[in-house]
Write a protein that holds these residues in place. Structure first.
Motif, PDB file in Angstrom:
ATOM      1  N   HIS A  93     -54.116 -70.986 -55.886  1.00  0.00           N
ATOM      2  CA  HIS A  93     -52.907 -70.965 -55.086  1.00  0.00           C
ATOM      3  C   HIS A  93     -52.029 -71.015 -55.581  1.00  0.00           C
ATOM      4  N   ALA A  94     -51.799 -71.216 -56.970  1.00  0.00           N
ATOM      5  CA  ALA A  94     -50.027 -71.246 -57.725  1.00  0.00           C
ATOM      6  C   ALA A  94     -49.902 -69.404 -57.785  1.00  0.00           C
ATOM      7  N   ILE A  95     -51.030 -69.621 -58.567  1.00  0.00           N
ATOM      8  CA  ILE A  95     -51.281 -67.463 -59.473  1.00  0.00           C
ATOM      9  C   ILE A  95     -51.444 -66.975 -57.594  1.00  0.00           C
ATOM     10  N   GLN A  96     -52.228 -66.787 -57.358  1.00  0.00           N
ATOM     11  CA  GLN A  96     -51.599 -66.157 -55.734  1.00  0.00           C
ATOM     12  C   GLN A  96     -50.173 -65.950 -55.562  1.00  0.00           C
ATOM     13  N   ALA A  97     -50.065 -67.038 -55.282  1.00  0.00           N
ATOM     14  CA  ALA A  97     -48.581 -67.007 -54.619  1.00  0.00           C
ATOM     15  C   ALA A  97     -47.604 -66.232 -54.977  1.00  0.00           C
ATOM     16  N   ALA A  98     -47.721 -66.750 -56.896  1.00  0.00           N
ATOM     17  CA  ALA A  98     -46.874 -65.800 -57.730  1.00  0.00           C
ATOM     18  C   ALA A  98     -47.085 -64.646 -57.835  1.00  0.00           C
ATOM     19  N   VAL A  99     -48.360 -63.926 -57.648  1.00  0.00           N
ATOM     20  CA  VAL A  99     -48.857 -62.261 -56.861  1.00  0.00           C
ATOM     21  C   VAL A  99     -48.462 -61.688 -56.155  1.00  0.00           C
ATOM     22  N   ALA A 100     -48.139 -63.268 -55.144  1.00  0.00           N
ATOM     23  CA  ALA A 100     -47.732 -62.460 -54.144  1.00  0.00           C
ATOM     24  C   ALA A 100     -46.065 -62.488 -53.379  1.00  0.00           C
ATOM     25  N   GLY A 101     -45.170 -62.591 -54.822  1.00  0.00           N
ATOM     26  CA  GLY A 101     -44.285 -62.216 -54.878  1.00  0.00           C
ATOM     27  C   GLY A 101     -43.678 -63.402 -54.477  1.00  0.00           C
ATOM     28  N   GLN A 102     -43.944 -64.895 -54.284  1.00  0.00           N
ATOM     29  CA  GLN A 102     -43.605 -65.774 -53.432  1.00  0.00           C
ATOM     30  C   GLN A 102     -42.439 -66.581 -54.107  1.00  0.00           C
ATOM     31  N   GLY A 103     -42.478 -66.295 -55.839  1.00  0.00           N
ATOM     32  CA  GLY A 103     -41.451 -66.742 -56.777  1.00  0.00           C
ATOM     33  C   GLY A 103     -41.587 -66.470 -57.982  1.00  0.00           C
ATOM     34  N   ILE A 104     -41.062 -67.825 -58.925  1.00  0.00           N
ATOM     35  CA  ILE A 104     -41.407 -67.284 -60.090  1.00  0.00           C
ATOM     36  C   ILE A 104     -42.026 -68.715 -60.975  1.00  0.00           C
ATOM     37  N   ALA A 105     -43.254 -68.061 -61.421  1.00  0.00           N
ATOM     38  CA  ALA A 105     -44.196 -69.332 -61.916  1.00  0.00           C
ATOM     39  C   ALA A 105     -44.539 -69.340 -62.871  1.00  0.00           C
ATOM     40  N   LEU A 106     -44.733 -70.680 -63.609  1.00  0.00           N
ATOM     41  CA  LEU A 106     -44.838 -71.056 -65.118  1.00  0.00           C
ATOM     42  C   LEU A 106     -46.171 -71.208 -65.108  1.00  0.00           C
ATOM     43  N   LEU A 107     -47.040 -70.376 -65.968  1.00  0.00           N
ATOM     44  CA  LEU A 107     -48.940 -70.200 -65.795  1.00  0.00           C
ATOM     45  C   LEU A 107     -49.376 -70.246 -67.030  1.00  0.00           C
ATOM     46  N   SER A 108     -50.561 -70.305 -66.689  1.00  0.00           N
ATOM     47  CA  SER A 108     -51.486 -70.097 -67.750  1.00  0.00           C
ATOM     48  C   SER A 108     -51.065 -68.538 -68.026  1.00  0.00           C
ATOM     49  N   LEU A 109     -51.258 -68.390 -69.691  1.00  0.00           N
ATOM     50  CA  LEU A 109     -50.931 -66.675 -69.762  1.00  0.00           C
ATOM     51  C   LEU A 109     -52.997 -66.455 -70.245  1.00  0.00           C
ATOM     52  N   ALA A 110     -53.778 -67.384 -70.226  1.00  0.00           N
ATOM     53  CA  ALA A 110     -55.037 -67.004 -70.452  1.00  0.00           C
ATOM     54  C   ALA A 110     -55.850 -66.901 -68.760  1.00  0.00           C
ATOM     55  N   LEU A 111     -55.353 -67.278 -67.810  1.00  0.00           N
ATOM     56  CA  LEU A 111     -55.642 -68.081 -66.803  1.00  0.00           C
ATOM     57  C   LEU A 111     -54.702 -66.109 -65.616  1.00  0.00           C
ATOM     58  N   VAL A 112     -53.769 -65.584 -66.495  1.00  0.00           N
ATOM     59  CA  VAL A 112     -53.347 -65.061 -65.121  1.00  0.00           C
ATOM     60  C   VAL A 112     -53.197 -63.360 -66.727  1.00  0.00           C
TER      61      VAL A 112
END
Length: 304
Positions: free
Chosen positions: A225-244
């Motif tokens: 859900h955090a990945i989806q929120a970042a893609v939707a432009g809802q904020g800046i996320a600290l995410l796994s580079l392997a998963l995005v």
């Protein structure tokens, strides 16, 4: 040599001896108790000896019956096992891999077609669960575990270390750490709070910056859900580079700045003793190869 075995009578005898009841044997064989009794009497006529002692509510083996029963039981068990082995060879091979929901969706699913091309005769089943599965007590052949280990009673080998970095939808115009106050910081809650978890707090410490206490926050309990929120432009996320990786390659997300910080390690985990069958061994080898191909075996690691 011609065999003259009264197979129907022998089958009726074995079932009656196993159940200790003509009635229960008849139910298993889908016949009447009278039919079972007739088969037993025919077998007794052939041997010339009584095989059961009839009692009011049950039947008991005679000495002759007790000699015959274990031989028949072993024979029918062997028949059943041989038929099951033949049936298994006719069925398609299948291997089940269990991983977290996010890893299954973002890492395994995009690669599943490649596995099918390599092994068209093996069906791949992906089991997504954020709770670790019991490999000994389930049909799962391989699990992908995320953490430091160890994993007692299991065979585990490291696949790759995860790396995390700030990512955002390019429409937000995030270009440098100074822009971190332009949009909410997206967090996802780790199931196990550990000091080494890659969190925004850890990132700010390694970046030598201070997080603004008034900065807006958006929190999720699920990494997907955090990945989806970042893609939707809802904020800046600290995410796994392997998963995005796909989102970065497609331009749906950008990594505007560093540093990248190390996460935990993905492990390929199998039951004690290793792969259960050739299909599981093939899947394990495929996972090893995919881990090596992902950025030279260091998936998502920052460029040097």
């Amino acid at each position: 040599m011609r065999r003259r075995l009264p197979l129907s009578a022998l089958r009726a005898f074995e079932a009656a001896a196993r159940h200790g009841s003509f009635k229960h044997a008849a139910r298993e064989l889908a016949v009447t108790p009278t039919a079972v009794s007739h088969q037993i009497r025919a077998l007794e006529a052939l041997t010339g000896m009584p095989l059961f002692g009839r009692q009011a509510r049950k039947v008991a083996l005679t000495e002759a019956g007790a000699q015959l029963y274990p031989v028949l039981r072993a024979g029918f068990d062997a028949f059943e096992a041989a038929l099951e082995r033949l049936a298994r060879t006719r069925r398609r091979a299948r291997v089940t891999i269990s991983a977290t929901s996010a890893f299954t969706t973002k890492w395994l699913v995009p690669r599943a077609a490649g596995f099918h091309r390599l092994h068209p005769g093996i069906d791949l089943q992906l089991h997504a669960s954020d709770e670790p599965v019991d490999l000994a007590g389930s049909e799962v052949d391989i699990a992908i575990r995320y953490g430091r280990g160890p994993y007692p009673g299991l065979v585990a080998e490291a696949m790759f270390t995860d790396w995390f970095a700030p990512v955002a939808n390019p429409a937000l115009g995030i270009a440098s750490p100074a822009d971190l106050d332009k949009a909410p910081l997206i967090h996802f809650e780790w199931r196990r709070p550990l000091p080494l978890n890659p969190t925004w707090q850890v990132w700010f410490a390694q970046a030598g910056r201070f997080a603004a206490e008034s900065a807006a926050q958006l929190r999720f309990s699920d990494e997907g859900h955090a990945i989806q929120a970042a893609v939707a432009g809802q904020g800046i996320a600290l995410l796994s580079l392997a998963l995005v990786r796909e989102e970065l390659s497609a331009g749906h997300l950008v990594q505007p700045f560093g540093p990248s910080i190390a996460g935990h390690t993905y492990h390929l985990v199998m039951p004690e003793g290793g792969a259960r069958d050739p299909a599981a061994a093939a899947a394990a080898e495929w996972l090893r190869a995919e881990a090596i191909k992902a950025d030279g075996g260091n998936s998502g690691a920052p460029a040097s």
